[in-house]
Write an enzyme that holds these catalytic residues in place. Structure first.
Site, PDB file in Angstrom:
ATOM      1  N   LYS A  52       0.746  -1.469  -0.241  1.00 57.64           N
ATOM      2  CA  LYS A  52      -0.430   0.169   0.192  1.00 57.64           C
ATOM      3  C   LYS A  52       0.509   1.518  -0.212  1.00 57.64           C
ATOM      4  CE  LYS A  52      -0.480  -0.266   5.128  1.00 57.64           C
ATOM      5  NZ  LYS A  52      -1.506  -0.996   6.219  1.00 57.64           N
ATOM      6  N   TYR A 271      16.253  30.260  10.070  1.00 63.76           N
ATOM      7  CA  TYR A 271      14.792  30.706  11.191  1.00 63.76           C
ATOM      8  C   TYR A 271      14.379  30.894  12.281  1.00 63.76           C
ATOM      9  CZ  TYR A 271      12.885  30.426   6.015  1.00 63.76           C
ATOM     10  OH  TYR A 271      11.918  30.670   4.873  1.00 63.76           O
TER      11      TYR A 271
HETATM   12  C1  LIG Z   1      -0.376  -2.026   6.682  1.00 63.59           C
HETATM   13  C2  LIG Z   1      -1.181  -3.411   7.409  1.00 63.59           C
HETATM   14  C3  LIG Z   1      -0.441  -4.371   7.781  1.00 63.59           C
HETATM   15  C4  LIG Z   1       1.422  -4.328   7.733  1.00 63.59           C
HETATM   16  O1  LIG Z   1       1.741  -3.726   8.285  1.00 63.59           O
HETATM   17  P1  LIG Z   1       3.333  -3.259   8.900  1.00 63.59           P
HETATM   18  O2  LIG Z   1       3.269  -3.023  10.392  1.00 63.59           O
HETATM   19  O3  LIG Z   1       3.865  -2.760   8.205  1.00 63.59           O
HETATM   20  O4  LIG Z   1       3.925  -5.186   9.070  1.00 63.59           O
HETATM   21  C5  LIG Z   1      -0.928  -5.411   7.313  1.00 63.59           C
HETATM   22  N1  LIG Z   1      -2.232  -5.384   8.202  1.00 63.59           N
HETATM   23  C6  LIG Z   1      -2.528  -4.808   7.849  1.00 63.59           C
HETATM   24  C7  LIG Z   1      -4.299  -4.392   7.681  1.00 63.59           C
HETATM   25  C8  LIG Z   1      -2.241  -3.442   7.516  1.00 63.59           C
HETATM   26  O5  LIG Z   1      -3.526  -2.274   7.382  1.00 63.59           O
END
Ligand SMILES: *Cc1c(COP(=O)(O)O)cnc(C)c1O
Length: 391
Positions: A52, A271
């Site tokens: 993702k 800044y």
């Molecule tokens: C993002 C996600 C994962 C992967 O999680 P990591 O901590 O990056 O390994 C797995 N399952 C779900 C439902 C997620 O939202």
């Protein structure tokens, strides 16, 4: 003079990566190795890959196809659009969409053969209607066991499992849940969620089940079920708190130093003038800023985190550490290079922001966040180079 300029501008032999103000190297060999490591740690369970948010910011096309060639056949994305993109790089894979499906997305889901992860009662009834009309299509069911983000309530899921009236076209191929505290092995909530999920898994006998992301894989075989879902660990990030990260670094971010400047004792930097020089100093001005995901909270001074006593970020130049001096700005960050030998840092050199010499999670912690956020927020200005897996 004109001749010199001409040669500069017509030089076609130079690779853009060699002079980019900001560059990101992604080691696809390390990525594949990390996935195989997760697969080994998952024991008897099959291992998916979570890609993702453009593969945690590192590029869904290159990362997705590398993981596919490494053997991954189950992928998780957040949205239908991400699933449609991934499909062209992973022809035979099962692609699960974690946010499920909304009316209007049916075509994209069916055309790309995506598996929606049904996450609410509304989605469930919409999906039942969709498959009743269009015919059988696989789906997954997300069951909430305590996270309170997505998923059918536990009791509803258990009654669905025993509901004989559900349409024959309804074809769940996976039940899943997500741990809230997987990164903290001692958290009592892990066991509570495990017990609830065991009930789910038993109720949906004959359907595969999945509980663990990266962190859960480290909790051991009880947590593995049929399919694991590692994300961050595959990208080299830290999954478990307080344990040395065993994964290979995958991404290296580097910024070019535009100039080195001298500044006197008593002067201030950046800044707000919050960084007061206590000695005559040398400063390296690097072409990276908060617009590149090098967050303002990484500043060396002048932000609440530093007032609370936390250390600021640092980079590494030719093997030498250099702390951030003053506030990070939109396009530029100033590093204090006074302690680095003069001949070891020059304008035109690159400073490593994170990578093999600067753990991404250490940088993230300096900003009060986690590696996930740093990676997924890198922005559009990096020139990217993918190192290809040799085997
Ligand atoms: C993002 C996600 C994962 C992967 O999680 P990591 O901590 O990056 O390994 C797995 N399952 C779900 C439902 C997620 O939202």
């Amino acid at each position: 003079m004109t001749d010199e300029l001409d040669t500069t501008f017509t030089d076609t032999d130079t690779d853009a990566f060699d002079y980019a103000p900001l560059r990101l190297t992604i080691d696809l060999g390390a990525l594949a190795d990390n996935w195989r490591d997760m697969k080994r740690r998952s024991g008897k369970a099959r291992t998916a890959a979570v890609v993702k948010a453009d593969a945690y910011g590192l590029g869904i096309e290159d990362c997705g196809s590398t993981l596919y060639h490494a053997g991954a056949r189950d992928f998780f994305v957040a949205t239908v659009a991400e699933g449609a993109t991934l499909r062209s790089y992973t022809p035979e894979a099962r692609i699960f969409v974690l946010s499920g499906i909304w009316p209007g997305q049916e075509r994209q889901v069916f055309d790309n053969d995506l598996v929606p992860v049904i996450a609410s009662e509304e989605q469930l009834s919409f999906w039942m209607g969709t498959v009743a009309e269009r015919g059988e299509h696989p789906c997954a069911l997300h069951i909430d066991t305590g996270f309170n983000r997505l998923g059918l309530p536990l009791d509803d899921a258990l009654s669905l499992a025993s509901d004989v009236t559900r349409p024959a076209s309804f074809d769940p191929v996976l039940v899943l849940s997500h741990l809230a505290c997987g990164d903290t092995p001692s958290a009592p909530m892990n066991k509570v969620q495990l017990e609830s999920f065991r009930q789910v898994s038993a109720a949906f006998e004959g359907i595969e089940s999945s509980l663990s992301a990266s962190a859960g894989i480290f909790l051991g075989p009880d947590y593995h079920f049929d399919l694991t879902r590692p994300g961050i660990a595959v990208y080299g990030g830290e999954a478990v708190n307080g344990v040395k990260n065993p994964m290979r670094p995958v991404a290296k971010a580097e910024a070019r130093i535009i100039q080195i400047r001298e500044a006197g004792e008593g002067q201030t930097v950046s800044y707000g003038g919050t960084f007061l020089l206590k000695r005559a100093s040398r400063l390296a001005i690097a072409s990276v800023g908060y617009a590149d995901g090098y967050q303002r909270s990484l500043s060396g001074s002048g932000i609440p985190l530093r007032k609370m006593g936390h250390g600021g970020a640092y980079g590494v130049i030719n093997g030498h550490k250099a702390p951030v001096a003053g506030r990070v700005t939109m396009d530029l960050t100033i590093f204090d290079v006074t302690d680095i030998p003069e001949n070891a840092v020059r304008a035109g050199d690159y400073i490593e922001l994170f990578g093999p010499n600067v753990p991404v999670d250490e940088v993230a912690h300096a900003a009060g966040t986690i590696g996930y956020e740093l990676l997924t927020g890198l922005g559009l200005r990096y020139e990217r180079q993918y190192l290809v897996d040799e085997d």
